[in-house]
Design a protein around this motif. Structure first.
Motif, short mmCIF file in Angstrom:
data_model
loop_
_atom_site.label_atom_id
_atom_site.label_comp_id
_atom_site.label_asym_id
_atom_site.label_seq_id
_atom_site.Cartn_x
_atom_site.Cartn_y
_atom_site.Cartn_z
N PHE A 21 0.83 -1.21 0.00
CA PHE A 21 0.00 0.00 0.00
C PHE A 21 0.87 1.26 0.00
O PHE A 21 0.64 2.18 -0.79
N GLU A 22 1.85 1.29 0.89
CA GLU A 22 2.70 2.48 0.99
C GLU A 22 3.44 2.76 -0.32
O GLU A 22 3.57 3.90 -0.74
N GLU A 23 3.91 1.69 -0.96
CA GLU A 23 4.60 1.85 -2.24
C GLU A 23 3.64 2.39 -3.30
O GLU A 23 3.97 3.33 -4.04
N ARG A 24 2.45 1.81 -3.40
CA ARG A 24 1.48 2.24 -4.41
C ARG A 24 1.05 3.69 -4.16
O ARG A 24 0.93 4.47 -5.10
N ALA A 25 0.83 4.06 -2.90
CA ALA A 25 0.43 5.43 -2.58
C ALA A 25 1.53 6.42 -2.94
O ALA A 25 1.26 7.49 -3.50
N ALA A 26 2.78 6.06 -2.65
CA ALA A 26 3.91 6.95 -2.97
C ALA A 26 4.06 7.14 -4.47
O ALA A 26 4.30 8.26 -4.94
N GLY A 33 1.57 12.68 -9.31
CA GLY A 33 1.17 14.05 -8.99
C GLY A 33 -0.17 14.16 -8.29
O GLY A 33 -0.76 15.25 -8.25
N GLN A 34 -0.66 13.07 -7.70
CA GLN A 34 -1.94 13.12 -7.00
C GLN A 34 -1.75 13.68 -5.59
O GLN A 34 -0.71 13.46 -4.97
N PRO A 35 -2.76 14.38 -5.08
CA PRO A 35 -2.70 14.80 -3.67
C PRO A 35 -2.60 13.56 -2.77
O PRO A 35 -3.12 12.49 -3.10
N ARG A 36 -1.91 13.69 -1.65
CA ARG A 36 -1.67 12.55 -0.76
C ARG A 36 -2.96 11.81 -0.39
O ARG A 36 -3.02 10.58 -0.45
N GLU A 37 -3.98 12.54 0.02
CA GLU A 37 -5.22 11.90 0.46
C GLU A 37 -5.84 11.06 -0.67
O GLU A 37 -6.30 9.95 -0.45
N TYR A 38 -5.83 11.60 -1.88
CA TYR A 38 -6.37 10.88 -3.02
C TYR A 38 -5.50 9.68 -3.36
O TYR A 38 -6.01 8.59 -3.62
N ALA A 39 -4.20 9.86 -3.35
CA ALA A 39 -3.27 8.78 -3.66
C ALA A 39 -3.43 7.62 -2.67
O ALA A 39 -3.45 6.45 -3.07
N GLU A 40 -3.57 7.95 -1.40
CA GLU A 40 -3.74 6.91 -0.38
C GLU A 40 -5.07 6.19 -0.53
O GLU A 40 -5.15 4.97 -0.40
N ALA A 41 -6.13 6.94 -0.80
CA ALA A 41 -7.46 6.33 -0.97
C ALA A 41 -7.46 5.40 -2.18
O ALA A 41 -7.99 4.28 -2.11
N GLU A 42 -6.88 5.83 -3.28
CA GLU A 42 -6.82 5.01 -4.48
C GLU A 42 -5.95 3.78 -4.27
O GLU A 42 -6.30 2.68 -4.71
#
Length: 65
Positions: A21-26, A33-42
């Motif tokens: 998850f952490e790798e995919r969010a990063a 270029g996604q905002p952190r909250e969106y990147a983590e949710a996705e």
């Protein structure tokens, strides 16, 4: 309670899946270029779908079927 019975959070993920998850969010945040909250949710949605597809909430993302 299984992954099918409720919403799963990052805190619910086994260690291997949490690292995935952490790798995919990063990647989504920094490379995409996604905002952190969106990147983590996705990323969490992606991981949950992968867990469901494997049929077991505890299987490692690196294990083959």
């Amino acid at each position: 309670m299984s992954v099918y019975d409720r919403e799963i959070t990052v805190a619910d993920l086994p260690v291997d899946w949490r690292l995935e998850f952490e790798e995919r969010a990063a990647i989504r945040e920094f490379d995409g270029g996604q905002p952190r909250e969106y990147a983590e949710a996705e990323a969490l949605g992606e991981i949950v779908e992968r867990i469901k597809a494997m049929g077991e909430s505890r299987r490692s993302p690196t294990e083959s079927t």
